[in-house]
Scaffold this active site. Sequence first.
Site, PDB file in Angstrom:
ATOM      1  N   GLY A  38      35.490  44.217  41.761  1.00  0.00           N
ATOM      2  CA  GLY A  38      35.887  43.154  42.686  1.00  0.00           C
ATOM      3  C   GLY A  38      34.640  42.328  42.942  1.00  0.00           C
ATOM      4  O   GLY A  38      33.551  42.892  43.136  1.00  0.00           O
ATOM      5  N   GLY A  40      33.762  40.767  45.468  1.00  0.00           N
ATOM      6  CA  GLY A  40      33.211  41.087  46.784  1.00  0.00           C
ATOM      7  C   GLY A  40      32.412  42.374  46.757  1.00  0.00           C
ATOM      8  O   GLY A  40      31.242  42.425  47.178  1.00  0.00           O
ATOM      9  N   ALA A  41      33.024  43.449  46.254  1.00  0.00           N
ATOM     10  CA  ALA A  41      32.335  44.748  46.228  1.00  0.00           C
ATOM     11  C   ALA A  41      31.084  44.667  45.364  1.00  0.00           C
ATOM     12  O   ALA A  41      30.033  45.229  45.711  1.00  0.00           O
ATOM     13  CB  ALA A  41      33.280  45.828  45.705  1.00  0.00           C
ATOM     14  N   ASN A  42      31.176  43.956  44.237  1.00  0.00           N
ATOM     15  CA  ASN A  42      29.986  43.824  43.378  1.00  0.00           C
ATOM     16  C   ASN A  42      28.842  43.151  44.145  1.00  0.00           C
ATOM     17  O   ASN A  42      27.683  43.580  44.058  1.00  0.00           O
ATOM     18  CB  ASN A  42      30.306  43.002  42.128  1.00  0.00           C
ATOM     19  CG  ASN A  42      31.311  43.676  41.209  1.00  0.00           C
ATOM     20  OD1 ASN A  42      31.499  44.890  41.280  1.00  0.00           O
ATOM     21  ND2 ASN A  42      31.963  42.897  40.369  1.00  0.00           N
ATOM     22  N   THR A 234      30.325  41.017  32.514  1.00  0.00           N
ATOM     23  CA  THR A 234      31.157  41.172  33.713  1.00  0.00           C
ATOM     24  C   THR A 234      30.286  41.583  34.904  1.00  0.00           C
ATOM     25  O   THR A 234      29.525  42.539  34.813  1.00  0.00           O
ATOM     26  CB  THR A 234      32.235  42.262  33.495  1.00  0.00           C
ATOM     27  OG1 THR A 234      32.747  42.152  32.176  1.00  0.00           O
ATOM     28  CG2 THR A 234      33.358  42.117  34.499  1.00  0.00           C
ATOM     29  N   ASP A 238      28.033  38.094  39.976  1.00  0.00           N
ATOM     30  CA  ASP A 238      28.101  38.726  41.310  1.00  0.00           C
ATOM     31  C   ASP A 238      26.753  39.371  41.645  1.00  0.00           C
ATOM     32  O   ASP A 238      26.299  39.340  42.791  1.00  0.00           O
ATOM     33  CB  ASP A 238      29.194  39.803  41.337  1.00  0.00           C
ATOM     34  CG  ASP A 238      30.539  39.275  40.861  1.00  0.00           C
ATOM     35  OD1 ASP A 238      30.789  38.066  41.019  1.00  0.00           O
ATOM     36  OD2 ASP A 238      31.326  40.070  40.316  1.00  0.00           O
TER      37      ASP A 238
HETATM   38  O1  RIB Z   1      33.161  39.299  38.521  1.00  0.00           O
HETATM   39  C1  RIB Z   1      33.610  40.515  38.001  1.00  0.00           C
HETATM   40  C2  RIB Z   1      34.740  41.033  38.831  1.00  0.00           C
HETATM   41  O2  RIB Z   1      35.852  40.170  38.732  1.00  0.00           O
HETATM   42  C3  RIB Z   1      35.270  42.379  38.403  1.00  0.00           C
HETATM   43  O3  RIB Z   1      34.608  43.435  39.033  1.00  0.00           O
HETATM   44  C4  RIB Z   1      36.752  42.302  38.700  1.00  0.00           C
HETATM   45  O4  RIB Z   1      37.196  43.211  39.640  1.00  0.00           O
HETATM   46  C5  RIB Z   1      37.004  40.860  39.127  1.00  0.00           C
HETATM   47  O5  RIB Z   1      37.109  40.731  40.481  1.00  0.00           O
END
Ligand code: RIB
Length: 290
Positions: A38, A40-42, A234, A238
């Site tokens: 997510g 946010g969590a990242n 990925t 973030d």
């Molecule tokens: O930016 C990467 C994130 O995008 C992933 O962790 C995924 O959950 C999406 O939210």
Amino acid sequence: MTIWNLGSINADMVYALPHLPVAGETLAANGLQRFLGGKGANMSVAAARAGGQISHIGAVGSDGCWARDRLTEYGVDTRWIAEVDQPTGHAIIAVDADAENLIILFPGANHAITGDQLGQALTSAGSGDLLVLQNETNAQVQAAQMGRDLGLVVCYAAAPFQAEAVQAVLPYLDFLILNEVEAEQLHAASGLAPSDLPVEHVIVTFGSKGARYYRRGSDPLAFSAYKVNAVDTTGAGDTFTGYVLAGMDRGMPMEQAIAQAMRAAALMVTRHGTADVIPDLQEVRAAQLD
Ligand code: RIB
């Protein structure tokens, strides 16, 4: 000071594929791994690993207690993460051999954050704290308005990009971060180039071509990217954002915060996965990067 993050929490199901599928194609994966994710969590994990103090405001379902526990283990204050009667958000992520990705999002609990929950969290915030939002939760405009009213530094990461979502929060922002394509899309929708946006700090990222920082009234500053062997991009954006926020929160000059975030993002793309593999400050400082 504290960074308040109204942010998504997802279970990331990451499939390693020989290539990204085309419409109608059935394709067998070479591997599957589950990560905390997510945007946010990242960002929360990245900010915590960069030495920031971070409180996450969000929601999970009863199937997502592991995600909240993991954020706690990673040093994030999770007292403002509600358990709601919705499934936890998840993302299906395909990553190919060239590190390109494709993401399908199921928002679930990320869209079940209540105004009361937000209000209770933000009334604990102190003037000068940072508030960060992305476009994976509900209540973004309400949060941005509240943040502005409370004297917080309101930050927005415009991903996943929707021009209307950015324009709705734009009047409340002190800091905006977006990538090259998103900056072009916002320019097309609003007529405003990054240097014309009514926001004190704007960062545009260009992936392997670096980043540019626009401070209102000053000439833009360019930052080069490091040359690394990318295996999975990925979560790199973030990670960059979380590191910049932690630097701002710790009172670093913006140039220094961005320079450190460039190193963190470079290291992140050499790793497979999302929140769980975000590098910490020690690794970022020690990394041999060109
Ligand atoms: O930016 C990467 C994130 O995008 C992933 O962790 C995924 O959950 C999406 O939210």
